[in-house]
Design a protein around this motif. Sequence first.
Motif, short mmCIF file in Angstrom:
data_model
loop_
_atom_site.label_atom_id
_atom_site.label_comp_id
_atom_site.label_asym_id
_atom_site.label_seq_id
_atom_site.Cartn_x
_atom_site.Cartn_y
_atom_site.Cartn_z
N GLU A 85 6.55 -36.00 -22.48
CA GLU A 85 5.86 -35.77 -23.09
C GLU A 85 4.22 -35.64 -22.47
N ALA A 86 4.28 -36.05 -21.29
CA ALA A 86 2.84 -36.39 -20.24
C ALA A 86 1.65 -36.68 -20.98
N PRO A 87 1.95 -37.99 -21.10
CA PRO A 87 0.68 -38.45 -21.40
C PRO A 87 -0.13 -39.16 -20.99
N TRP A 88 -0.01 -38.62 -19.06
CA TRP A 88 -0.72 -38.81 -17.92
C TRP A 88 -0.81 -37.47 -16.98
N ALA A 131 -5.57 -40.14 -17.86
CA ALA A 131 -4.58 -40.49 -18.91
C ALA A 131 -5.35 -39.88 -19.70
N TYR A 132 -4.83 -38.58 -21.49
CA TYR A 132 -5.37 -38.45 -21.62
C TYR A 132 -5.16 -39.66 -23.39
N ASN A 133 -6.17 -39.93 -23.73
CA ASN A 133 -5.83 -39.98 -25.23
C ASN A 133 -4.86 -39.01 -25.77
N THR A 134 -3.08 -39.72 -26.40
CA THR A 134 -3.30 -38.77 -26.91
C THR A 134 -3.06 -39.08 -28.17
N GLN A 135 -4.16 -40.31 -29.37
CA GLN A 135 -4.69 -39.84 -30.72
C GLN A 135 -5.90 -39.29 -31.00
N GLN A 136 -6.48 -38.45 -29.79
CA GLN A 136 -7.56 -37.52 -29.92
C GLN A 136 -7.33 -36.47 -29.78
N ALA A 137 -7.78 -35.31 -30.56
CA ALA A 137 -7.69 -34.13 -30.60
C ALA A 137 -8.00 -33.14 -29.43
N PRO A 138 -7.87 -32.55 -28.59
CA PRO A 138 -6.42 -31.23 -28.57
C PRO A 138 -5.70 -32.41 -27.82
N GLN A 178 -1.73 -33.13 -28.76
CA GLN A 178 -0.41 -31.97 -28.54
C GLN A 178 0.05 -32.72 -27.02
N THR A 179 1.62 -32.56 -27.28
CA THR A 179 2.39 -32.49 -25.83
C THR A 179 1.76 -31.36 -24.84
N GLU A 180 1.27 -29.91 -25.88
CA GLU A 180 1.35 -28.99 -24.53
C GLU A 180 0.39 -28.22 -23.94
N VAL A 181 -0.66 -29.03 -24.45
CA VAL A 181 -2.37 -29.39 -24.59
C VAL A 181 -1.91 -30.04 -22.78
N ARG A 182 -1.52 -31.09 -23.39
CA ARG A 182 -1.28 -32.45 -22.36
C ARG A 182 -0.77 -31.60 -21.10
N LYS A 183 0.50 -30.88 -20.56
CA LYS A 183 1.17 -30.71 -20.23
C LYS A 183 0.74 -28.48 -19.52
N ALA A 184 -0.23 -28.28 -20.17
CA ALA A 184 -0.82 -26.87 -19.51
C ALA A 184 -2.61 -27.85 -18.44
N LEU A 185 -2.53 -28.58 -18.93
CA LEU A 185 -3.77 -29.60 -18.25
C LEU A 185 -3.41 -30.04 -16.57
N ASN A 186 -1.85 -30.74 -17.16
CA ASN A 186 -1.32 -31.18 -15.67
C ASN A 186 -1.19 -30.08 -15.21
N MET A 187 -0.74 -28.90 -15.37
CA MET A 187 -0.26 -27.93 -14.24
C MET A 187 -1.95 -27.05 -13.97
N ALA A 188 -2.95 -27.58 -14.82
CA ALA A 188 -4.14 -27.15 -13.94
C ALA A 188 -4.79 -27.85 -12.99
N ILE A 189 -4.40 -28.87 -12.33
CA ILE A 189 -4.37 -29.79 -11.83
C ILE A 189 -3.76 -29.36 -10.47
N ASN A 190 -4.92 -29.53 -9.40
CA ASN A 190 -3.93 -29.63 -7.31
C ASN A 190 -3.74 -30.38 -6.97
N LYS A 191 -2.62 -31.22 -6.53
CA LYS A 191 -3.19 -32.00 -6.08
C LYS A 191 -2.43 -32.19 -4.86
N GLU A 192 -3.12 -30.84 -4.07
CA GLU A 192 -2.39 -31.09 -2.74
C GLU A 192 -3.84 -31.24 -2.17
#
Length: 530
Positions: A491-494, A291-298, A301-315
């Motif tokens: 929106e990717a809060p997680w 869970a990202y803290n969506t009330q704290q920068a950066p 920003q939805t784009e930042v959260r989405k980018a970090l999600n794409m960086a995680i290798n779930k497999e």
Amino acid sequence: MKSKMFAAALLSATILSGAASAKTLVYCSEGSPEGFDPALYTAGTTFDASSKPIYNRLVQFEPGTTNTVPGLAESWEISDDGLEITFKLREGVKFHTTDFFTPTRDFNADDVLFSFERQLNQDHAYHAYVEGASWEYFNGMSMPDLIKSIEKVDDYTVKFVLNRPEAPFIANLAMDFASIFSQEYADQLAENANQSDLNQKPIGTGPFQFVAYQPDAVIRYKAHPDYWAGKQPIDDLVFAITTEASVRQQKLLAGECHIMPYPNPADIESLKANDEIKVEEQEGLNVGYLAYNTQQAPFDQTEVRKALNMAINKEAILDAVFQGAGQAAKNPIPPTMWSYNDEIEDDPYDPEAARAMLEEAGVTDLSMKVWAMPVQRPYNPNARRMAELIQEDFSKVGVDVEIVSYEWGEYLERSKAVDRDGAVLLGWTGDNGDPDNFLAVLLGCDAVGGANRAQWCNEEFDALIQEAKTLSTQEERAELYREAQVVFKREAPWATIAHSVVHMPMRKEVTGYKMDPLGGHAFEGVDIAE
């Protein structure tokens, strides 16, 4: 240190001696409870030690299912408009008699009113009886806005009057936060200025009564001799608090405990092969997430959260942490739950695109904290290892990660803060089989500062889940929950990580144990074969 050693020695001596002819079941629990008032907390470890053995609720879940059945209420009626629910209470129910409390009356309507009004009414003498009391479940499920009044019709009839229809209301009352307390005991504590003992020396109507707690070592219970559903087959129940999975396994194999939760995934096959052990398993009604803290920068920003999600290798996480006992999560509810939206596409693993998206958002040289849980949970068997893998993944897109952790109770409390830094690893196992228990409790606006660790309040999402609660049919509700999952994914809060398979090893002589699809560990009806 001496007190822990003494407690461990005393525990071993009791088990070996069999406490004369008493039948003792030992459960190697994975952690210490935060307290013994389940309405104050949200951790399964705390519920296992408090609400499950000590208390009852008006309605309860049939063991091994999510079906609601009568508990302290024998029956209930719902008005045609859904705004009044009247409970007929069970008569002759006895509270526990201990060395610190002797009840003078049976359970009645006053106890129901006390148990809920202390959470509802800010002026109630027990509303803030412990520091930081937030009634996280009660508030997170919008109970203060939902409940108009709670009325005592007579000593054995209670009526809840609601401001709006609430489809999951009955199932919600089977949850741990709705455990029924003794008003007489609470009044006695208040008279003696010992109110905090309500959270430390519990009194309930449940199958087992509290005897003693040695912090971080052992909890002792004994069977309630006057339990309304009949005395338990075992005489004594012991929680041997054992935080390391490998040590729990050693104790299980040595016969020092009968049941253990959360085995290391790598050890499951060897446990299954052991003739003295049986391993039960089922798909968990759970989700593990970051869970990202969506009330704290950066992270606002939805784009930042989405980018970090794409960086995680779930497999890679599934291979290293779950070792075949999990599947990648794309939604905030598990695929076994009704209203699951399978049409949603998960964020792809794409480090190059993630780095480009961060740069486009103006985020460079980002340093952040990732919080790693100190305990094993069904949705995350090794949070430290998961955090290390995420740390490695984020480094590939130019993000520097510091891994932090705290003692479990402190971890849960600190992570609720709206100004918390970084992202926190947590998860959830459903409490009542209803999507509302995930979507509203974990992501609704009312849960910000509580169970909503993303501190995320999205008006579109919240409107959908609030409307869904008022609808009468599952089909109508499911349509709105599927829409809400679309908003969540956009929106990717997680970062949704995984859903797990839950394994429960126990000695072959244990009988009557039923795995809880809601993730709890309860010992009502459990026996040890001679």
